[in-house]
Design a protein around this motif. Sequence first.
Motif, PDB file in Angstrom:
ATOM      1  N   SER A 135       6.612  11.411 -13.574  1.00  5.13           N
ATOM      2  CA  SER A 135       6.368  11.750 -12.221  1.00  5.13           C
ATOM      3  C   SER A 135       4.930  11.639 -11.846  1.00  5.13           C
ATOM      4  O   SER A 135       4.208  12.611 -12.100  1.00  5.13           O
ATOM      5  CB  SER A 135       7.043  13.009 -12.013  1.00  5.13           C
ATOM      6  N   ALA A 136       4.850  11.123 -10.523  1.00  2.51           N
ATOM      7  CA  ALA A 136       3.360  11.117 -10.018  1.00  2.51           C
ATOM      8  C   ALA A 136       3.323  12.114  -9.171  1.00  2.51           C
ATOM      9  O   ALA A 136       2.092  12.695  -8.911  1.00  2.51           O
ATOM     10  CB  ALA A 136       3.240   9.818  -8.974  1.00  2.51           C
ATOM     11  N   ASP A 137       4.326  12.766  -8.552  1.00  3.72           N
ATOM     12  CA  ASP A 137       4.443  14.042  -8.002  1.00  3.72           C
ATOM     13  C   ASP A 137       4.076  15.204  -8.894  1.00  3.72           C
ATOM     14  O   ASP A 137       3.567  15.991  -8.492  1.00  3.72           O
ATOM     15  CB  ASP A 137       5.853  14.261  -7.099  1.00  3.72           C
ATOM     16  N   PHE A 138       4.637  15.340 -10.112  1.00  2.00           N
ATOM     17  CA  PHE A 138       4.608  16.465 -10.900  1.00  2.00           C
ATOM     18  C   PHE A 138       3.672  16.483 -12.200  1.00  2.00           C
ATOM     19  O   PHE A 138       3.866  17.193 -13.005  1.00  2.00           O
ATOM     20  CB  PHE A 138       5.991  17.061 -11.169  1.00  2.00           C
ATOM     21  N   LYS A 139       2.989  14.997 -12.183  1.00  2.00           N
ATOM     22  CA  LYS A 139       2.320  14.805 -13.472  1.00  2.00           C
ATOM     23  C   LYS A 139       1.350  15.953 -13.818  1.00  2.00           C
ATOM     24  O   LYS A 139       1.271  16.677 -15.020  1.00  2.00           O
ATOM     25  CB  LYS A 139       1.566  13.539 -13.441  1.00  2.00           C
ATOM     26  N   GLU A 140       0.552  16.664 -13.006  1.00  2.00           N
ATOM     27  CA  GLU A 140      -0.226  17.309 -13.252  1.00  2.00           C
ATOM     28  C   GLU A 140       0.462  18.853 -13.769  1.00  2.00           C
ATOM     29  O   GLU A 140      -0.130  19.451 -14.725  1.00  2.00           O
ATOM     30  CB  GLU A 140      -1.101  17.725 -11.952  1.00  2.00           C
ATOM     31  N   ALA A 141       1.486  19.195 -13.047  1.00  2.00           N
ATOM     32  CA  ALA A 141       2.153  20.616 -13.506  1.00  2.00           C
ATOM     33  C   ALA A 141       2.715  20.263 -14.832  1.00  2.00           C
ATOM     34  O   ALA A 141       2.736  21.134 -15.720  1.00  2.00           O
ATOM     35  CB  ALA A 141       3.195  20.794 -12.546  1.00  2.00           C
ATOM     36  N   ILE A 142       3.440  18.912 -15.251  1.00  2.00           N
ATOM     37  CA  ILE A 142       3.686  18.662 -16.500  1.00  2.00           C
ATOM     38  C   ILE A 142       2.691  18.725 -17.424  1.00  2.00           C
ATOM     39  O   ILE A 142       2.730  19.155 -18.556  1.00  2.00           O
ATOM     40  CB  ILE A 142       4.443  17.217 -16.533  1.00  2.00           C
ATOM     41  N   ALA A 143       1.365  18.272 -17.047  1.00  2.00           N
ATOM     42  CA  ALA A 143       0.348  18.463 -18.263  1.00  2.00           C
ATOM     43  C   ALA A 143       0.112  19.877 -18.382  1.00  2.00           C
ATOM     44  O   ALA A 143      -0.139  20.074 -19.750  1.00  2.00           O
ATOM     45  CB  ALA A 143      -1.145  17.765 -17.394  1.00  2.00           C
ATOM     46  N   PHE A 144      -0.079  20.776 -17.550  1.00  2.00           N
ATOM     47  CA  PHE A 144      -0.171  22.283 -17.854  1.00  2.00           C
ATOM     48  C   PHE A 144       0.995  22.797 -18.671  1.00  2.00           C
ATOM     49  O   PHE A 144       0.710  23.785 -19.456  1.00  2.00           O
ATOM     50  CB  PHE A 144      -0.629  22.979 -16.674  1.00  2.00           C
ATOM     51  N   ALA A 145       2.289  22.326 -18.733  1.00  2.00           N
ATOM     52  CA  ALA A 145       3.152  22.567 -19.422  1.00  2.00           C
ATOM     53  C   ALA A 145       2.815  22.084 -20.828  1.00  2.00           C
ATOM     54  O   ALA A 145       3.205  22.898 -21.939  1.00  2.00           O
ATOM     55  CB  ALA A 145       4.555  21.887 -19.084  1.00  2.00           C
ATOM     56  N   VAL A 146       2.524  21.091 -21.070  1.00  2.00           N
ATOM     57  CA  VAL A 146       2.022  20.496 -22.429  1.00  2.00           C
ATOM     58  C   VAL A 146       0.670  21.290 -23.050  1.00  2.00           C
ATOM     59  O   VAL A 146       0.955  21.710 -24.115  1.00  2.00           O
ATOM     60  CB  VAL A 146       1.659  19.016 -22.295  1.00  2.00           C
ATOM     61  N   LEU A 147      -0.155  21.547 -22.143  1.00  2.00           N
ATOM     62  CA  LEU A 147      -1.471  22.276 -22.620  1.00  2.00           C
ATOM     63  C   LEU A 147      -1.051  23.711 -23.249  1.00  2.00           C
ATOM     64  O   LEU A 147      -1.591  24.035 -24.016  1.00  2.00           O
ATOM     65  CB  LEU A 147      -2.519  22.337 -21.347  1.00  2.00           C
ATOM     66  N   ALA A 148       0.154  24.265 -22.291  1.00  2.00           N
ATOM     67  CA  ALA A 148       0.571  25.631 -22.800  1.00  2.00           C
ATOM     68  C   ALA A 148       1.085  25.413 -24.168  1.00  2.00           C
ATOM     69  O   ALA A 148       1.014  26.078 -25.109  1.00  2.00           O
ATOM     70  CB  ALA A 148       1.419  26.148 -21.632  1.00  2.00           C
ATOM     71  N   TYR A 149       2.082  24.341 -24.284  1.00  2.00           N
ATOM     72  CA  TYR A 149       3.003  23.983 -25.554  1.00  2.00           C
ATOM     73  C   TYR A 149       1.714  23.895 -26.652  1.00  2.00           C
ATOM     74  O   TYR A 149       1.969  24.368 -27.839  1.00  2.00           O
ATOM     75  CB  TYR A 149       3.655  22.840 -25.259  1.00  2.00           C
ATOM     76  N   TRP A 150       0.789  23.048 -26.379  1.00  2.00           N
ATOM     77  CA  TRP A 150      -0.206  22.935 -27.389  1.00  2.00           C
ATOM     78  C   TRP A 150      -0.860  24.329 -27.761  1.00  2.00           C
ATOM     79  O   TRP A 150      -1.238  24.356 -29.022  1.00  2.00           O
ATOM     80  CB  TRP A 150      -1.234  21.781 -27.054  1.00  2.00           C
ATOM     81  N   ARG A 151      -1.270  24.903 -26.884  1.00  2.00           N
ATOM     82  CA  ARG A 151      -1.885  26.328 -27.311  1.00  2.00           C
ATOM     83  C   ARG A 151      -1.039  27.000 -28.191  1.00  2.00           C
ATOM     84  O   ARG A 151      -1.533  27.703 -28.919  1.00  2.00           O
ATOM     85  CB  ARG A 151      -2.162  27.017 -25.903  1.00  2.00           C
ATOM     86  N   GLN A 152       0.313  27.096 -27.707  1.00  2.00           N
ATOM     87  CA  GLN A 152       1.170  28.027 -28.718  1.00  2.00           C
ATOM     88  C   GLN A 152       1.314  27.536 -30.156  1.00  2.00           C
ATOM     89  O   GLN A 152       1.180  28.273 -31.147  1.00  2.00           O
ATOM     90  CB  GLN A 152       2.460  27.948 -28.085  1.00  2.00           C
ATOM     91  N   LEU A 153       0.992  26.207 -30.201  1.00  2.00           N
ATOM     92  CA  LEU A 153       1.101  25.399 -31.595  1.00  2.00           C
ATOM     93  C   LEU A 153      -0.589  25.410 -32.210  1.00  2.00           C
ATOM     94  O   LEU A 153      -0.391  25.187 -33.284  1.00  2.00           O
ATOM     95  CB  LEU A 153       1.492  24.096 -31.353  1.00  2.00           C
ATOM     96  N   GLY A 154      -1.377  25.843 -31.551  1.00  2.00           N
ATOM     97  CA  GLY A 154      -2.741  26.030 -31.962  1.00  2.00           C
ATOM     98  C   GLY A 154      -3.373  24.535 -32.138  1.00  2.00           C
ATOM     99  O   GLY A 154      -4.265  24.208 -32.776  1.00  2.00           O
TER     100      GLY A 154
END
Length: 397
Positions: free
Chosen positions: A349-368
């Motif tokens: 999604s072009a409209d929500f790619k940045e929001a998706i990205a910070f969901a991924v960054l949070a997911y990665w943070r939880q996984l270390g």
Amino acid sequence: MTRVIGLISGTSVDGIDAALVDISGTDLDIKVELLAGKTYPYPAELRESILAVCAEKAISMAELAELDDAIALTFAQAAQNIQTGYQPATLIGSHGQTVYHRPPVKARGQRGRGAGEDNSFLGYTLQLGRGDLIAYLTGITTVSNFRVADIAVGGHGAPLVPRVDAYLLSHPEEARCIQNLGGIGNVAYIPPRRDHWLEKMRGWDTGPANSLLDLAVEHLTAGAKTYDEDGKWAAMGTPCHALVEQWLQQDYFHLPPPKSTGRELFGVDYLQQCLKAAEPYQLSPSDFLATLTELTAASIVQSYQTFLPQMPQGVFLCGGGSRNLYLKQRLQTLLGTIPVLTTDEVGLSADFKEAIAFAVLAYWRQLGIPGNLPSATGAPYEVLLGEIHQPLRVERK
């Protein structure tokens, strides 16, 4: 499978983009499914307060605390609303609202020294909407304050999305540019996915995208409008190329990456400089907007031609500016045969790619898993991004 909410409000301060996603995998095998995406506008009074602070209005610490809490409350409401009708998320990644960003002032690769010594080369960034309050209000573990770890080791703390773009939008044979068009533009250059490709990635803030355009529309309409829908007003005008060439001499455009910027440079004061520079040309409002649009397009293309190892085989737009048809048309004209598309056309999604990205960054943070890309931020090494806030209560016996 982890259900995550991504939240961000960018430099345009339009409102909060919220994305509800299911995520699985880790890096190259990561899979993201967008379940829901929506933009929640800020209340008018809150938006005005944020813009005033971004324009360097002096406020007291008490007022800053109130603003921080008001933004956190609005983000928490967005997180709760985006889940309506779905099984609840177990994690939130909240970028918050940037109100100040100062890039590092010394050369890349320098390290901090001991307490009390000169660390003036370090950057500084401030995002309001504190994660601990969002976690408390939603009852969901929240990761926030993503930029500070990269800045602490000497990076710019921006752009942070290129690593996510790498794993979601890379191609085995094609070099791509993922161009975000928020208030400030930023690019992720992704080489073909082979031969240590991640090390060859590049990323930087390209300069103004919507920031000057939106400010100009507000100025020209005395606040009646906040943006030029689809670029229709600008499309009625003719750009003044002599003025664009003058504006392109601005130092930022010639500074080599890694680099980052914000409203501190391309904000109200800069617009006033542009208006003054335009006076001798007696431009109509539509001509002035067309000229600002040309600055955005020309600065992006100039940065590609100057700083990329090679021109891409495709440019994929995202962010609010990807809906500006006139801006997209000008980029296509300046890029010639290189196709200009949106990330919608490659499944994100072009409209929500940045929001998706910070969901991924949070997911990665939880996984270390580290979230920054040193070749984009200028940090000397990879770091974990974000501070984790648990909503757990301690039961006393």
